[in-house]
Design an enzyme around this catalytic site. Structure first.
Site, PDB file in Angstrom:
ATOM      1  CD  GLU A 145      -3.266  -0.646  -0.068  1.00 13.31           C
ATOM      2  OE1 GLU A 145      -3.221   0.569  -0.153  1.00 13.31           O
ATOM      3  OE2 GLU A 145      -3.773  -1.510  -0.185  1.00 13.31           O
ATOM      4  CB  SER A 154     -44.165 -36.764  36.282  1.00 12.52           C
ATOM      5  OG  SER A 154     -45.392 -37.331  35.988  1.00 12.52           O
TER       6      SER A 154
END
Length: 793
Positions: free
Chosen positions: A102, A484
């Site tokens: 870059e 239950s």
């Protein structure tokens, strides 16, 4: 007519006659005028340039992150995924790779690189494609202050901003901001976030090839995104590697190795910690406190989740739901696509079709390419071709039949779901990949939540099969009948009224008005002890206990365990768990038994910090205190002993056999017509609840039950949760209990209810058959015939 061709001598004479001095003079004047104009424009524009506070006091948007107790990321919220890393902590190779491609002259120029500008200008003059020459500083100026539209006025301001930035920040400061600010695709801002997004790694863990791949992204993260277009990304990577070699960052050997390295990109189905439901709970808490700032301040939330426990809960629940789905009828393919005969066009059509049917972790989407003689061939989203044969076809047999209905038919182009089984070993012991299996996305839902009993800390929480499909958190929001699994609370209440494990109740049919309940197995055992009754989950016994207590007293007692009293019915159906509770509440209720009688508030968030590590919230990890006592320690112990019998010899014996340890306690739960299936249980250090059902309540199936559906998920979770933990049965308290001989050996009873002071029976119990010469249960227990339900004296 062709133009006359000039001879070299004539051409030279013509050039000599041109007014070079005049051309040079006017060119010089034009350049000087341009410089003066630019200087004047700069003098006007420069004072109006924006302040550099964004840079000098750089405080980037950072997302809200949620972590497990051991530091694993489980959730990230915010438009920008960013992890701020100081330059000193960014690997030198990553910095060098970026600058090589870059801005190789970054540390020499003053914000702009004139040779690069001139080169780009000439290229743009003679080419239709524009070429950039922006330095790192210019890119940063554009990213923070300007648009990306290619205008000469914008470029001029960009240059001035770059010069201003260079005058106020050091080179290292500029590079640090750039490497944390720049957008790199996949919602990742900055290189640390990009490393995690593309490779699931930190920058320090990247190879040279992976580093080069990231360094190539700033130019155009959309074009060179390796996840969406690996071929273009690879070309860009090779450019970066070449520049790294030219600038001396790597040598020839490293260059060759990096070029040949196979990249392993992070995929959606890659192993990761799935805790989306818990992360969403944390997000809601933080958002309620900080609003939209929660997504930009870099707030970090630490939860009480344990990674290993969470993974086990997630896998256990999903496996249970997928196994359950395989027992259901084939519903047909998810879709159909027309496949061209050309191979290249076929691959494109498959990729396009599967884009709308993403993989769901281990549940993969596939397009059928052929079905022939008991072998189905299909292609996955990854491009892998698979074969399904034998037992793997079982789930879709009705769709593979020649007489299959159109909506069920599996044929070329059908979109189906497949699973790969575990690796197998051949006759020589060598490992080979597991076989593929056709399946379906589960319609049923579920939840699994686990707590640390002494503190209430949430160790694991899974609120459904797939958060992306259904964000409803079944662990905390699903009010379902506990069936239950509610019964132990009734038994606990009965202990306070004088009952004990040896108290006898008649397991015989009951009719109350139009209500004629039944035992789930259709069997009635007559006079039976409470210990036996809970182990066998006898409904008739629970109803008689509730009748003895009264529904009002039973509801109030349930409230001691954290259940909402108003959601429990004020009638005897309460005995069968016809009220409503969430899985989190049920886990908390059973934790009361595990910790000796204390109701601990569930704790999920342990700590919150800001981006700088400043503590915003620190939870005090609670320990049991008397103000949190729900029931006595002796009550918790005796009820736990009843639940231990359920796991040893009752409806949950499968858990004891699978885990092979004696310190397990729990209860199955199945509601009418098997609409809801539960298992809630604990060991002294972990309490966990599992629920399975449909969002729109309907039967899971005639043969389904909590022990058959929910229990396997609990067992798989506890296998991991209890790994390395010594067997530790709950010990009786030092006082308040005595051992008393019962029909099946000695058993614990409350001290004040010992001997004839406790309840011999609950409700009327028939005498033994007259023809029987052998002594009946009551003769054995009490030396006489049964009397009333009042305490014996």
């Amino acid at each position: 007519m062709p133009l006359p061709r000039l001879q070299p001598a004539a051409l030279l004479q013509r050039l000599r006659t041109l007014p070079w001095r005049r051309i040079a003079l006017w060119s010089g004047l034009a350049i000087a005028a341009l410089v003066l104009v630019l200087a004047a424009a700069a003098a006007v524009v420069y004072p109006g340039l924006p302040s550099l506070d964004k840079l000098t006091d750089y405080n980037p948007k950072q997302p809200l992150r949620v972590y497990s107790a051991d530091g694993e990321l489980i959730g990230e919220y915010g438009a920008e995924r960013r992890t701020y890393v100081p330059l000193a902590q960014i690997p030198q190779r990553m910095r060098d790779a970026l600058l090589a491609v870059e801005d190789a002259n970054f540390y020499e120029h003053q914000g702009i690189y004139l040779p690069g500008i001139a080169r780009a200008a000439l290229a743009n003059l003679f080419s239709s494609r524009s070429q950039g020459a922006s330095t790192i500083t210019q890119q940063l100026a554009r990213d923070l202050y300007l648009t990306k539209r290619k205008l000469y006025t914008r470029k001029f301001i960009e240059v001035l901003l770059a010069l201003k930035i260079e005058s106020q920040l050091s080179k290292d400061q500029i590079l640090e901001v750039y490497m944390n600010q720049i957008y790199l695709g996949q919602r990742a801002y900055g290189f640390e976030a990009a490393a995690h997004a593309y490779f699931g790694k930190t920058l320090k863990e990247l190879s040279i090839a992976e580093t080069a791949m990231l360094a190539g992204l700033p130019q155009n993260p959309y074009y060179a995104n390796p996840i969406t277009n690996l071929q273009r990304a690879k070309k860009r990577q090779l450019v970066v590697l070449a520049r790294m070699r030219e600038t001396g960052v790597i040598d020839d050997t490293q260059l060759e190795q990096a070029r040949n390295e196979t990249l392993h990109l992070r995929r959606p189905q890659d192993q990761r910690l799935h805790a989306e439901y818990a992360a969403e709970m944390a997000r809601q808490v933080v958002y309620a406190q900080y609003g939209d700032e929660a997504y930009t301040r870099g707030i970090k939330v630490w939860t009480t989740l344990q990674s290993e426990a969470q993974i086990a809960a997630y896998r256990g629940l999903r496996r249970t739901l997928l196994d359950f789905e395989r027992r259901k009828a084939w519903r047909g393919p998810e879709g159909q696509v027309d496949l061209p005969e050309d191979e290249a066009e076929q691959d494109s059509a498959i990729a396009h079709a599967l884009a709308d049917h993403p993989d769901n972790d281990e549940l993969r989407a596939a397009v059928v390419t052929s079905v022939d003689k008991g072998v189905l061939r299909a292609s996955l989203q990854s491009g892998e071709d698979i074969e399904v044969r034998g037992d793997g076809l079982r789930a879709a047999l009705s769709g593979l039949s020649d007489k299959a209905k159109p909506g069920l038919r599996v044929q070329r182009g059908s979109i189906i779901r497949v699973l790969q089984g575990p690796p197998q070993r051949d006759a020589k012991g060598a490992s080979r990949p597991g076989a593929w299996i056709i399946t379906q996305s589960p319609e049923a839902e579920g939840a699994l939540v686990a707590l640390e009993p002494r503190t209430g800390s949430v160790l694991a929480l899974v609120g459904g099969f797939d958060f992306a499909r259904n964000q409803f958190n079944h662990a905390t929001q699903a009010w379902r009948q506990p069936g239950s699994s509610f019964k132990p609370l009734l038994y606990s209440a009965a202990l306070e009224q004088g009952a004990g494990p040896g108290t006898v109740v008649d397991d015989a049919p009951i009719s109350i008005g139009d209500w004629s309940p039944k035992n789930s197995d259709g069997q009635y055992d007559g006079p039976i002890t409470l210990r036996q009754a809970l182990a066998r989950s006898k409904n008739m016994v629970s109803i008689r206990i509730a009748e003895q207590l009264s529904p009002a007293r039973a509801r109030a007692w349930a409230g001691r365990f954290g259940l909402e009293v108003d959601k429990q019915p004020d009638n005897l159906t309460l005995a069968l768990g016809s009220g409503a509770a969430t899985p989190l509440q049920m886990a908390g209720a059973y934790a009361v038994f595990a910790n000796g009688g204390y109701l601990m508030k569930p704790l999920l968030i342990s700590r919150i910090t800001d981006a700088q590590g400043q503590v915003l919230f620190q939870a005090d990890i609670p320990m049991p205190a008397e103000e949190q006592r729900a029931i006595s320690e002796r009550n918790a112990f005796v009820t736990s002993s009843l639940l231990q019998e359920v796991v040893r010899s009752g409806t949950a014996a499968r858990a004891g056999a699978a885990l092979r340890r004696g310190d397990l306690y729990g209860k199955t739960g199945t509601t009418n017509d098997a609409v809801d299936a539960w298992f809630v249980g604990f060991q002294k250090q972990v309490a966990a609840a599992v629920w399975i059902g449909y969002d729109q309540p309907r039967s899971l199936g005639d043969r389904e039950s909590g022990g058959g559906i929910a229990l396997p998920a609990w067992v798989e979770f506890m296998t991991t949760a209890l790994r390395g933990k010594a067997v530790e049965e709950i010990a009786p308290p030092a006082e308040g209990l005595v051992m008393q001989e019962g029909p099946h050996g000695p058993d614990w009873v409350f001290e004040e209810f010992a001997g004839d002071n406790g309840l011999r029976q609950i409700g009327p119990v028939p005498p033994p058959p007259a023809a029987s010469a052998a002594p009946g249960l009551f003769e054995t227990l009490f030396g006489g015939s049964p009397a009333s339900s009042a305490p014996g004296r």
